[in-house]
Design a protein around this motif. Structure first.
Motif, PDB file in Angstrom:
ATOM      1  N   ALA A 255     -16.738 103.657  -7.925  1.00  0.00           N
ATOM      2  CA  ALA A 255     -15.911 102.626  -7.198  1.00  0.00           C
ATOM      3  C   ALA A 255     -15.300 103.268  -6.249  1.00  0.00           C
ATOM      4  O   ALA A 255     -13.892 102.914  -6.152  1.00  0.00           O
ATOM      5  N   ASP A 256     -15.862 103.971  -5.480  1.00  0.00           N
ATOM      6  CA  ASP A 256     -15.324 104.617  -4.149  1.00  0.00           C
ATOM      7  C   ASP A 256     -15.740 104.222  -2.898  1.00  0.00           C
ATOM      8  O   ASP A 256     -15.273 104.775  -1.958  1.00  0.00           O
ATOM      9  N   GLY A 257     -16.749 103.457  -3.095  1.00  0.00           N
ATOM     10  CA  GLY A 257     -17.377 102.856  -1.744  1.00  0.00           C
ATOM     11  C   GLY A 257     -18.264 103.933  -1.327  1.00  0.00           C
ATOM     12  O   GLY A 257     -18.754 103.658  -0.064  1.00  0.00           O
ATOM     13  N   ALA A 258     -18.637 104.767  -1.836  1.00  0.00           N
ATOM     14  CA  ALA A 258     -19.727 105.814  -1.534  1.00  0.00           C
ATOM     15  C   ALA A 258     -21.066 105.176  -1.784  1.00  0.00           C
ATOM     16  O   ALA A 258     -21.273 104.612  -2.710  1.00  0.00           O
ATOM     17  N   ALA A 259     -21.798 105.500  -0.849  1.00  0.00           N
ATOM     18  CA  ALA A 259     -23.266 104.896  -1.051  1.00  0.00           C
ATOM     19  C   ALA A 259     -24.222 105.975  -2.042  1.00  0.00           C
ATOM     20  O   ALA A 259     -24.053 106.958  -2.227  1.00  0.00           O
TER      21      ALA A 259
END
Length: 535
Positions: A255-259
């Protein structure tokens, strides 16, 4: 009635009373006097005069009282006609005057003579103040503070979903004037407008989400699916709630926005890129992007690069083989031409032909040798390792010792660092750049060559500066192979040196550039990776 009016009336009443007392004393003395022609008559005349003054003062007092009454009635009428609730409290905080609107705003709780705090407690006890329900005593204390130190208008939430705006000001005698305005209609209108705007924005957001080709889902803090667009279910290839729960369980998804590209993201066999970003309430936003076409293009690009690399390698091999195979026949042509010139009788014209053939052959030999040097750069490169740039420079200067002595050049070499690279190629690079400085020296001044190094962003910037003839700023493509800025007669050469230099620097992951010097000449710069970050 103002304080000035009250003082005026009190003064008149006191004067009238004093005159009455004087008149009574004089009349008493008249009745007891026996001298009708003397003092009694004089006293009587004085009494009559005083009686007239009393009458005049009484008339003035009545007029003042009438005017004051009329002013009070006018004020009351004016207060009754205004739309706002009006109230006047005296210095003891007791209600002295208010209009019907003021009573209506506060549910007829105000009573003339009532203390302001008593009014507040009555309103709170009856449930008339919505804002006071959470903590009545705290609200009363706050309201008293605002009343005793009036400032900006207050907004009070009253019963029945009403809102009252209160403006208070202090009077000159220590009292308070209060204006109360019921703004419930304005507040409701504003709330309705905000509700409409919120509904419009919600509809726009929903339409936007549905128009997106990207799948978007909002996950509640407990992991349940709150809302999603149609694309989310289509891309996932299954029920949106099941897809969200399945993807949340993927260990690789953070949940860190990384793809993240997950092979199991789509049940429909698509290539999906998944992102999970946190929300302030503890939930998450999950997005799915179809990257099937991108993956296909990337695969095609990799295949194309492989084919280009293979073709490039074959072209380099061809250039090397062709140049190597051409050199032997060319050497034979030059050698046999020289033998023919030596053994055959020839006049001056024939000898000139032989000379042209030999010179052309030698130039061709130089071009082929340059082409071989250029083609050999990738193949000659060994594994990169830490190497001393100082030692590489010393070796290059040793190779150029004869040219340095012939040109009577002066060299200045600053301390040079260690770099990561191939020592043989770095020697070749420095030899070309220093050799060019000697070759293109200015005819009217002694050559001066300066070599230095400067650290920058994990690289060493090496500079080779000269005071030679310089390079025309308009010149282009000087790093291309066989590119010459001067005639062969003026400066012999194949035009390969700078092309080889650039290829060596590129082989090391750096870059090569140049700039003109203010005092003439040119400075060439090239960047090489440092062994460790420069200090």
């Amino acid at each position: 009635m103002s304080a000035a009016d009250a003082e005026r009336i009190a003064a008149l009443e006191q004067e009238i009373q004093r005159l009455h007392r004087v008149n009574a004393v004089l009349m008493d003395r008249v009745e007891r006097s026996t001298d009708l022609q003397g003092d009694a008559y004089s006293i009587f005349q004085t009494a009559v005069l005083l009686e007239g003054q009393v009458h005049d003062r009484t008339q003035a007092l009545q007029t003042a009282v009438d005017e004051l009454g009329q002013a009070q009635r006018t004020l009351q009428d004016a207060i009754a006609l205004i739309d706002e609730g009006f109230a006047l409290y005296d210095a003891d905080d007791r209600l002295r005057l208010c209009n019907d609107r003021y009573r209506a705003v506060w549910d007829n709780a105000p009573i003339l003579g009532m203390h302001f705090e008593a009014l507040l407690r009555r309103l709170v006890a009856s449930g008339g103040i919505e804002d006071a329900k959470a903590d009545p005593e705290a609200w009363i204390a706050w309201r008293l503070q605002q009343h005793r130190h009036p400032g900006a208008p207050l907004l009070i939430g009253a019963s029945g979903d009403r809102w009252v705006q209160i403006s208070e000001r202090a009077t000159g005698d220590g009292g308070r004037v209060s204006l109360c305005t019921d703004i419930s209609a304005v507040k409701r209108s504003e709330a309705d407008r905000r509700q409409r705007e919120l509904a419009e924005k919600s509809a726009l957001l929903h339409a936007t989400l549905e128009a997106l080709a990207q799948g978007v889902a909002v996950i509640a803090p407990d992991g349940r699916l709150s809302v999603c667009n149609q694309s989310f279910g289509e891309l996932a290839g299954q029920d949106p709630a099941q897809a969200a729960a399945r993807l949340l369980g993927e260990p690789a998804l953070t949940a860190d926005g990384a793809a993240k590209t997950l092979d199991t993201a789509s049940a429909a066999g698509r290539g999906l890129e998944v992102r999970l970003a946190p929300m302030p309430d503890g939930g998450h936003v999950m997005t799915l992007t179809d990257i099937t076409e991108r993956q296909t293009r990337e695969h095609q690009l990799v295949q194309m690069l492989d084919r280009l690399s293979q073709a490039y390698t074959e072209l380099e091999r061809f250039a090397y083989v062709a140049a190597h195979d051409l050199r032997e026949p060319l050497r034979s042509i030059v050698s046999y031409t020289q033998l023919l010139r030596r053994h055959l009788p020839s006049d001056g014209e024939t000898a000139g032909y032989f000379e042209v053939i030999v010179q052309a052959g030698n130039r061709m030999h130089g071009l082929i040798s340059g082409l071989l040097d250029y083609a050999r750069v990738p193949g000659q490169s060994g594994p990169f390792a830490p190497c001393s740039l100082q030692e590489c420079c010393d070796l290059a200067l040793d190779h150029l010792q004869a040219g340095i002595a012939q040109a009577e050049a002066s060299l200045s070499v600053a301390p040079l660092p260690q770099v990561q690279g191939d020592a043989v190629q770095i020697v070749q690079l420095l030899q070309h750049l220093i050799g060019n400085a000697l070759k293109y020296r200015h005819p009217q001044r002694r050559p001066l060559i300066r070599i230095s190094a400067q650290s920058q962003d994990g690289h060493w910037i090496i500079s080779v500066a000269d005071n030679g003839i310089g390079i025309d700023p308009a010149a282009k493509d000087i790093y291309e192979i066989f590119r010459k800025l001067h005639s062969h007669a003026a400066y012999p050469g194949a035009g390969v040196g700078l092309a080889v230099c650039r290829r060596i620097v590129q082989q090391h992951g750096g870059r090569l550039w140049h700039q003109g010097n203010a005092d003439g000449g040119t400075t060439f710069h090239f960047a090489l990776p440092a062994v460790s970050p420069p200090v």
